[in-house]
Scaffold this motif. Sequence first.
Motif, PDB file in Angstrom:
ATOM      1  N   GLN A   1     -52.803 -33.366  21.842  1.00 24.01           N
ATOM      2  CA  GLN A   1     -52.989 -34.544  22.692  1.00 24.01           C
ATOM      3  C   GLN A   1     -53.824 -34.194  23.927  1.00 24.01           C
ATOM      4  OE1 GLN A   1     -49.252 -36.835  23.378  1.00 24.01           O
ATOM      5  NE2 GLN A   1     -48.396 -35.377  21.900  1.00 24.01           N
ATOM      6  N   TYR A   2     -53.539 -33.060  24.509  1.00 19.10           N
ATOM      7  CA  TYR A   2     -54.266 -32.586  25.692  1.00 19.10           C
ATOM      8  C   TYR A   2     -55.753 -32.417  25.378  1.00 19.10           C
ATOM      9  CZ  TYR A   2     -55.501 -29.214  29.412  1.00 19.10           C
ATOM     10  OH  TYR A   2     -56.100 -28.545  30.457  1.00 19.10           O
TER      11      TYR A   2
ATOM     12  N   SER B   1     -48.277 -30.005  19.217  1.00 22.66           N
ATOM     13  CA  SER B   1     -48.487 -31.453  19.313  1.00 22.66           C
ATOM     14  C   SER B   1     -49.016 -31.841  20.689  1.00 22.66           C
ATOM     15  CB  SER B   1     -47.176 -32.189  19.017  1.00 22.66           C
ATOM     16  OG  SER B   1     -47.343 -33.574  19.211  1.00 22.66           O
ATOM     17  N   LEU B   2     -48.403 -31.319  21.733  1.00 25.47           N
ATOM     18  CA  LEU B   2     -48.867 -31.611  23.091  1.00 25.47           C
ATOM     19  C   LEU B   2     -50.270 -31.051  23.320  1.00 25.47           C
ATOM     20  CD1 LEU B   2     -45.579 -30.877  25.063  1.00 25.47           C
ATOM     21  CD2 LEU B   2     -46.564 -33.126  24.568  1.00 25.47           C
TER      22      LEU B   2
ATOM     23  N   GLU C   1     -46.736 -35.600  28.207  1.00 27.16           N
ATOM     24  CA  GLU C   1     -46.960 -36.667  27.227  1.00 27.16           C
ATOM     25  C   GLU C   1     -46.844 -38.027  27.897  1.00 27.16           C
ATOM     26  OE1 GLU C   1     -44.230 -36.344  24.003  1.00 27.16           O
ATOM     27  OE2 GLU C   1     -42.582 -37.203  25.114  1.00 27.16           O
ATOM     28  N   HIS C   2     -47.538 -38.989  27.317  1.00 27.09           N
ATOM     29  CA  HIS C   2     -47.678 -40.317  27.911  1.00 27.09           C
ATOM     30  C   HIS C   2     -46.340 -40.936  28.326  1.00 27.09           C
ATOM     31  CE1 HIS C   2     -49.715 -44.038  28.846  1.00 27.09           C
ATOM     32  NE2 HIS C   2     -48.801 -44.685  28.140  1.00 27.09           N
TER      33      HIS C   2
ATOM     34  N   VAL D   1     -41.691 -32.147  26.646  1.00 30.79           N
ATOM     35  CA  VAL D   1     -42.524 -33.304  26.991  1.00 30.79           C
ATOM     36  C   VAL D   1     -43.746 -32.922  27.830  1.00 30.79           C
ATOM     37  CG1 VAL D   1     -40.616 -34.935  26.815  1.00 30.79           C
ATOM     38  CG2 VAL D   1     -41.123 -33.866  29.029  1.00 30.79           C
TER      39      VAL D   1
END
Length: 149
Positions: free
Chosen positions: A22-23, A18-19, A90-91, A64
Amino acid sequence: MSVQIRPIEGADKAAWDSLWDQYNQFYKRTIPANVTITTFSRFLDEKYRMYCVVAVDSESNDVVGFATYYPHQSTSTIDEVAYLHDLFVEHGARNKGAGRQLIERVYREAKTLGCDSVYWHTQYFNHRAQLLYTKVANRTDFVQYQKNF
Protein backbone atom coordinates in the motif's frame (compact mmCIF):
# COMPACT_ATOMS: atom_id res chain seq x y z
CA MET A 1 -8.26 3.38 18.49
CA SER A 2 -5.50 2.44 20.87
CA VAL A 3 -2.23 1.14 19.43
CA GLN A 4 0.89 -0.35 20.88
CA ILE A 5 4.23 0.37 19.21
CA ARG A 6 6.81 -2.40 19.23
CA PRO A 7 9.73 -3.70 17.18
CA ILE A 8 8.74 -5.75 14.17
CA GLU A 9 8.80 -9.54 14.52
CA GLY A 10 9.12 -12.34 12.00
CA ALA A 11 5.44 -13.19 12.49
CA ASP A 12 4.56 -9.70 11.18
CA LYS A 13 5.82 -10.43 7.66
CA ALA A 14 2.43 -10.92 5.94
CA ALA A 15 0.95 -7.82 7.58
CA TRP A 16 4.06 -5.77 6.79
CA ASP A 17 4.06 -6.99 3.18
CA SER A 18 0.48 -5.77 2.78
CA LEU A 19 1.23 -2.37 4.31
CA TRP A 20 4.46 -2.14 2.30
CA ASP A 21 2.51 -2.74 -0.92
CA GLN A 22 0.00 0.00 0.00
CA TYR A 23 2.84 2.36 0.88
CA ASN A 24 4.60 1.77 -2.43
CA GLN A 25 1.35 2.18 -4.37
CA PHE A 26 0.80 5.54 -2.67
CA TYR A 27 4.26 6.69 -3.77
CA LYS A 28 3.76 5.22 -7.26
CA ARG A 29 6.89 3.13 -7.07
CA THR A 30 7.69 -0.50 -7.73
CA ILE A 31 10.14 -2.24 -5.43
CA PRO A 32 11.55 -5.54 -6.72
CA ALA A 33 10.55 -8.60 -4.68
CA ASN A 34 14.17 -9.39 -3.77
CA VAL A 35 14.58 -5.89 -2.29
CA THR A 36 11.42 -6.30 -0.21
CA ILE A 37 12.57 -9.72 1.05
CA THR A 38 16.05 -8.43 1.88
CA THR A 39 14.70 -5.32 3.59
CA PHE A 40 12.43 -7.34 5.86
CA SER A 41 15.22 -9.77 6.74
CA ARG A 42 17.50 -6.86 7.69
CA PHE A 43 14.98 -5.68 10.28
CA LEU A 44 15.40 -9.01 12.07
CA ASP A 45 19.17 -9.36 11.67
CA GLU A 46 21.19 -7.73 14.47
CA LYS A 47 24.20 -7.19 12.21
CA TYR A 48 22.23 -4.57 10.26
CA ARG A 49 21.44 -1.20 11.77
CA MET A 50 18.13 -0.94 9.92
CA TYR A 51 15.12 -0.96 12.19
CA CYS A 52 11.35 -1.19 11.94
CA VAL A 53 8.65 -0.60 14.52
CA VAL A 54 5.00 -1.42 14.02
CA ALA A 55 1.74 -0.02 15.33
CA VAL A 56 -0.55 -2.79 16.56
CA ASP A 57 -4.26 -2.19 17.16
CA SER A 58 -4.82 -3.05 20.82
CA GLU A 59 -8.28 -4.54 20.18
CA SER A 60 -7.82 -6.52 16.96
CA ASN A 61 -4.07 -7.16 17.37
CA ASP A 62 -3.67 -6.20 13.68
CA VAL A 63 -0.55 -4.42 12.48
CA VAL A 64 -1.87 -1.08 11.17
CA GLY A 65 1.32 0.86 10.51
CA PHE A 66 5.10 0.87 10.48
CA ALA A 67 8.12 3.12 10.58
CA THR A 68 11.61 2.25 9.37
CA TYR A 69 14.74 4.09 10.40
CA TYR A 70 18.48 3.80 10.62
CA PRO A 71 21.26 5.74 12.32
CA HIS A 72 24.27 7.01 10.40
CA GLN A 73 27.24 9.29 10.79
CA SER A 74 27.11 12.90 9.72
CA THR A 75 29.62 15.56 8.80
CA SER A 76 27.70 18.16 10.81
CA THR A 77 27.79 16.47 14.21
CA ILE A 78 29.95 14.06 16.16
CA ASP A 79 26.93 12.05 17.23
CA GLU A 80 25.01 10.04 14.69
CA VAL A 81 21.70 11.15 13.22
CA ALA A 82 18.74 8.92 12.40
CA TYR A 83 16.93 8.85 9.10
CA LEU A 84 13.25 7.96 9.35
CA HIS A 85 13.06 6.30 5.97
CA ASP A 86 9.48 5.02 5.72
CA LEU A 87 6.31 5.79 7.65
CA PHE A 88 2.91 4.37 6.79
CA VAL A 89 -0.42 3.93 8.55
CA GLU A 90 -3.25 2.10 6.82
CA HIS A 91 -6.16 4.25 5.72
CA GLY A 92 -8.64 3.06 8.37
CA ALA A 93 -6.22 3.81 11.21
CA ARG A 94 -5.25 7.34 10.17
CA ASN A 95 -5.99 10.43 12.24
CA LYS A 96 -6.13 8.32 15.40
CA GLY A 97 -2.61 8.87 16.73
CA ALA A 98 -0.74 5.89 15.27
CA GLY A 99 1.51 8.01 13.01
CA ARG A 100 2.48 10.32 15.85
CA GLN A 101 3.17 7.37 18.14
CA LEU A 102 5.37 5.74 15.50
CA ILE A 103 7.38 8.95 15.08
CA GLU A 104 7.71 9.40 18.84
CA ARG A 105 8.95 5.81 19.18
CA VAL A 106 11.57 6.47 16.51
CA TYR A 107 12.61 9.57 18.48
CA ARG A 108 13.06 7.49 21.65
CA GLU A 109 14.94 4.75 19.82
CA ALA A 110 17.21 7.30 18.13
CA LYS A 111 18.05 8.87 21.49
CA THR A 112 18.84 5.41 22.89
CA LEU A 113 21.17 4.80 19.93
CA GLY A 114 22.98 8.07 20.73
CA CYS A 115 21.63 10.08 17.79
CA ASP A 116 21.28 13.81 18.17
CA SER A 117 18.42 14.21 15.67
CA VAL A 118 15.92 12.46 13.43
CA TYR A 119 15.10 13.66 9.92
CA TRP A 120 12.99 12.49 7.00
CA HIS A 121 11.68 13.43 3.56
CA THR A 122 8.22 13.27 2.11
CA GLN A 123 6.68 13.91 -1.27
CA TYR A 124 5.38 17.42 -1.89
CA PHE A 125 1.87 16.01 -2.51
CA ASN A 126 1.67 14.14 0.82
CA HIS A 127 -0.33 16.94 2.44
CA ARG A 128 -2.15 14.81 4.99
CA ALA A 129 1.10 13.53 6.50
CA GLN A 130 2.60 17.02 6.46
CA LEU A 131 -0.20 18.18 8.76
CA LEU A 132 1.23 15.78 11.35
CA TYR A 133 4.88 16.44 10.53
CA THR A 134 4.58 20.17 11.20
CA LYS A 135 3.34 19.31 14.71
CA VAL A 136 6.19 16.95 15.61
CA ALA A 137 9.22 18.43 13.82
CA ASN A 138 10.56 21.50 12.05
CA ARG A 139 10.37 21.76 8.27
CA THR A 140 13.73 22.55 6.68
CA ASP A 141 14.59 24.44 3.50
CA PHE A 142 16.44 21.56 1.87
CA VAL A 143 15.57 20.32 -1.62
CA GLN A 144 16.54 16.78 -2.54
CA TYR A 145 18.41 15.76 -5.70
CA GLN A 146 18.95 12.21 -6.87
CA LYS A 147 20.83 10.39 -9.62
CA ASN A 148 19.93 6.74 -10.21
CA PHE A 149 22.41 4.29 -11.70
